[in-house]
Design a protein around this motif. Structure first.
Motif, PDB file in Angstrom:
ATOM      1  N   LEU A 318      32.657  35.068 -32.739  1.00  0.00           N
ATOM      2  CA  LEU A 318      31.348  34.412 -32.842  1.00  0.00           C
ATOM      3  C   LEU A 318      30.208  35.423 -32.723  1.00  0.00           C
ATOM      4  O   LEU A 318      29.098  35.159 -33.201  1.00  0.00           O
ATOM      5  CB  LEU A 318      31.220  33.335 -31.755  1.00  0.00           C
ATOM      6  N   ASN A 319      30.486  36.563 -32.079  1.00  0.00           N
ATOM      7  CA  ASN A 319      29.468  37.616 -32.034  1.00  0.00           C
ATOM      8  C   ASN A 319      29.149  38.132 -33.426  1.00  0.00           C
ATOM      9  O   ASN A 319      28.037  38.617 -33.677  1.00  0.00           O
ATOM     10  CB  ASN A 319      29.941  38.780 -31.159  1.00  0.00           C
ATOM     11  N   ILE A 320      30.135  38.056 -34.325  1.00  0.00           N
ATOM     12  CA  ILE A 320      29.885  38.473 -35.700  1.00  0.00           C
ATOM     13  C   ILE A 320      28.870  37.539 -36.341  1.00  0.00           C
ATOM     14  O   ILE A 320      27.968  37.981 -37.081  1.00  0.00           O
ATOM     15  CB  ILE A 320      31.198  38.484 -36.502  1.00  0.00           C
ATOM     16  N   THR A 321      29.004  36.249 -36.065  1.00  0.00           N
ATOM     17  CA  THR A 321      28.023  35.289 -36.586  1.00  0.00           C
ATOM     18  C   THR A 321      26.633  35.636 -36.093  1.00  0.00           C
ATOM     19  O   THR A 321      25.658  35.647 -36.876  1.00  0.00           O
ATOM     20  CB  THR A 321      28.401  33.860 -36.142  1.00  0.00           C
ATOM     21  N   THR A 322      26.515  35.928 -34.799  1.00  0.00           N
ATOM     22  CA  THR A 322      25.207  36.294 -34.232  1.00  0.00           C
ATOM     23  C   THR A 322      24.671  37.560 -34.888  1.00  0.00           C
ATOM     24  O   THR A 322      23.478  37.644 -35.238  1.00  0.00           O
ATOM     25  CB  THR A 322      25.340  36.506 -32.719  1.00  0.00           C
ATOM     26  N   THR A 323      25.552  38.532 -35.064  1.00  0.00           N
ATOM     27  CA  THR A 323      25.121  39.792 -35.684  1.00  0.00           C
ATOM     28  C   THR A 323      24.602  39.571 -37.095  1.00  0.00           C
ATOM     29  O   THR A 323      23.535  40.080 -37.472  1.00  0.00           O
ATOM     30  CB  THR A 323      26.309  40.785 -35.717  1.00  0.00           C
ATOM     31  N   LEU A 324      25.330  38.800 -37.889  1.00  0.00           N
ATOM     32  CA  LEU A 324      24.931  38.599 -39.277  1.00  0.00           C
ATOM     33  C   LEU A 324      23.687  37.730 -39.386  1.00  0.00           C
ATOM     34  O   LEU A 324      22.891  37.902 -40.326  1.00  0.00           O
ATOM     35  CB  LEU A 324      26.091  37.973 -40.056  1.00  0.00           C
ATOM     36  N   VAL A 325      23.503  36.801 -38.462  1.00  0.00           N
ATOM     37  CA  VAL A 325      22.263  36.012 -38.471  1.00  0.00           C
ATOM     38  C   VAL A 325      21.066  36.924 -38.256  1.00  0.00           C
ATOM     39  O   VAL A 325      20.016  36.803 -38.924  1.00  0.00           O
ATOM     40  CB  VAL A 325      22.320  34.911 -37.403  1.00  0.00           C
ATOM     41  N   LEU A 326      21.210  37.872 -37.308  1.00  0.00           N
ATOM     42  CA  LEU A 326      20.133  38.839 -37.083  1.00  0.00           C
ATOM     43  C   LEU A 326      19.903  39.712 -38.312  1.00  0.00           C
ATOM     44  O   LEU A 326      18.753  40.037 -38.668  1.00  0.00           O
ATOM     45  CB  LEU A 326      20.459  39.717 -35.877  1.00  0.00           C
ATOM     46  N   VAL A 327      20.979  40.095 -39.000  1.00  0.00           N
ATOM     47  CA  VAL A 327      20.843  40.905 -40.211  1.00  0.00           C
ATOM     48  C   VAL A 327      20.123  40.113 -41.298  1.00  0.00           C
ATOM     49  O   VAL A 327      19.262  40.649 -42.022  1.00  0.00           O
ATOM     50  CB  VAL A 327      22.219  41.374 -40.697  1.00  0.00           C
ATOM     51  N   VAL A 328      20.461  38.838 -41.436  1.00  0.00           N
ATOM     52  CA  VAL A 328      19.792  38.011 -42.451  1.00  0.00           C
ATOM     53  C   VAL A 328      18.299  37.928 -42.163  1.00  0.00           C
ATOM     54  O   VAL A 328      17.462  38.011 -43.079  1.00  0.00           O
ATOM     55  CB  VAL A 328      20.427  36.609 -42.490  1.00  0.00           C
ATOM     56  N   VAL A 329      17.947  37.778 -40.876  1.00  0.00           N
ATOM     57  CA  VAL A 329      16.524  37.716 -40.508  1.00  0.00           C
ATOM     58  C   VAL A 329      15.848  39.042 -40.829  1.00  0.00           C
ATOM     59  O   VAL A 329      14.721  39.080 -41.346  1.00  0.00           O
ATOM     60  CB  VAL A 329      16.381  37.367 -39.016  1.00  0.00           C
TER      61      VAL A 329
END
Length: 439
Positions: A318-329
């Motif tokens: 789930l940390n990957i999800t958090t990381t990619l959400v930050l990248v998208v932003v």
């Protein structure tokens, strides 16, 4: 190199990323790595415990045991053994006996299981020779010997007296039957090599005064250590002839026939063939049936361990999800430009899914290395020690099988890939005009 892969690697290693995104990505990699390592170690530990128990059990007992349905001794066992040895898949067969007794020594008395071994069979004595730590098996196989001079041959030859045929006999000190006892049993009773103990049979003798216990003095010829506590704490080996006579069956009786097979996992088929060859008055018990509750419990423990640690890996993913959400932003403007230049929705999703997959692959590879290293260290220093009287074995090895290592890495990769779906779809839904206006 496709531009999707180029951008994914560029975003993953970019130095312009926010500190929070870097920390989150590192946490994702470490979380997956430790999850994979924990899964490999847990599976290796479960494999080691199962394999150790199986090997110890099969080291002292038969793959298949043949008995009469009515429980009577088998006096015609040589003919039965000859019929069993020609069956497909059977490597060896030998007669044996099992009987309960009380062994008394200078320190204490303890319950013992008397097991008779057929001295002419190499298979039945191979494991005993391997586990013997002190003493010798020679006197067990030949009995006490006396030297006699032959008038025709100018040399000395050994003459061995017959086996003890009754508890009522009182043999001399030199003619005492020899036994091999387990290390734990020797410690309990205080018996060592060369010392004399006393066996009290579970069968009694009827006398004018009532039922009297039957006993026999025996000499300890050796001590063995199998590694399985139940065997080391109770088993006493003696020749088949002496064991049969102790059980009141004469010198030619046997309570069971032990069968060794070539493939230990083919016991069901061979058991059927054995019953068909010997007839309905005989039954069989294979090692899987005899230990079914134990191995079923170990299999359940293995499955539960796999499930629980897979949840740990999922949480790390789930940390990957958090990381990619930050990248998208962070990359909203880049995404808008790609969309304006004609990049397809699937291509934009691929950029972020590849980035998440890379995180999963790195974490899985690091986890595999850590897990195998932990198994190596655990085996080298025997880190997992157990009380032998509770768990039967004193230490558990780590057996890391290739399929388990691949399974752990595959589970981590799949969960990492699934964790990228939401942020990848969020990136694909970015509207170019709004993103460029807010940039």
């Amino acid at each position: 190199m496709s531009y999707e892969l180029f951008l994914a690697l560029r975003y993953l290693y970019s130095r312009r990323r926010r500190a929070m995104a870097r920390v989150t990505a590192l946490a994702a990699i470490l979380g997956i790595a430790f999850g994979v390592a924990a899964l490999i170690v847990a599976l290796a530990l479960a494999n080691g415990f199962r394999d150790e128990m199986r090997d110890k059990i099969l080291g002292g007992t038969a793959h298949i045991t043949v008995m009469r349905r009515d429980g009577q001794p088998m006096t015609d066992f040589p003919g039965l053994i000859a019929r069993l040895r020609i069956l497909d898949g059977v490597r060896e067969a030998a007669a044996t006996t099992y009987d309960g007794a009380l062994l008394s020594g200078p320190n204490n008395s303890a319950y013992a299981v008397l097991r008779g071994v057929e001295t002419e069979s190499d298979w039945t004595t191979k494991e005993l020779r391997r586990t013997l730590i002190t003493g010798s098996l020679d006197s067990l196989f030949t009995g006490p010997a006396r030297v006699e001079k032959s008038p025709d041959v100018p040399s000395f030859t050994l003459k061995h007296p017959p086996a003890i045929t009754s508890f009522d006999e009182a043999p001399s000190e030199a003619a005492l039957p020899s036994v091999i006892i387990g290390e734990e049993l020797a410690g309990r009773t205080g018996l060592g090599v060369g010392q004399v103990g006393q066996l009290v049979s579970s069968e009694g003798t009827l006398t004018p005064l009532g039922l009297a216990p039957r006993y026999r003095r025996v000499r300890v010829a050796g001590v063995f250590r199998s590694g399985l506590y139940e065997y080391d704490a109770t088993w006493v080996y003696l020749s088949l002839a002496n064991a049969s006579s102790f059980a009141g069956q004469g010198e030619q009786g046997a309570t069971a026939i032990s069968i060794e097979i070539r493939d230990i996992y083919d016991v069901a088929r061979i058991s059927d063939e054995v019953r068909a060859a010997l007839g309905p008055i005989y039954t069989t018990l294979d090692w899987q049936e005899a230990n079914r509750p134990l191995f079923a419990a170990l299999a359940l423990e293995r499955r539960m361990g796999l499930f629980i640690i897979a949840l740990i890996i999922l949480i790390a993913a789930l940390n990957i999800t958090t990381t990619l959400v930050l990248v998208v932003v962070e990359r909203r403007a880049d995404i808008a430009i790609l969309s304006a230049m004609g990049a397809r929705t699937l291509s934009i999703m691929s950029v972020f899914m590849i980035e998440g997959a890379c995180v999963g692959i790195i974490g899985a590879c690091v986890g595999v290395a850590l897990g195998l290293l932990a198994c190596l260290v655990g085996n080298r220093y025997k880190l997992v020690s157990l009380p032998a009287d509770v768990y039967s074995i004193s230490d558990v090895p780590f057996h890391a099988h290739a399929r388990d290592v691949i399974l752990a890495a595959l589970v981590a990769f799949i969960l990492s890939l699934l964790a990228t779906v939401y942020p990848a779809r969020a990136a694909a839904r970015v509207r170019p005009a709004e993103a460029l206006r807010d940039a």
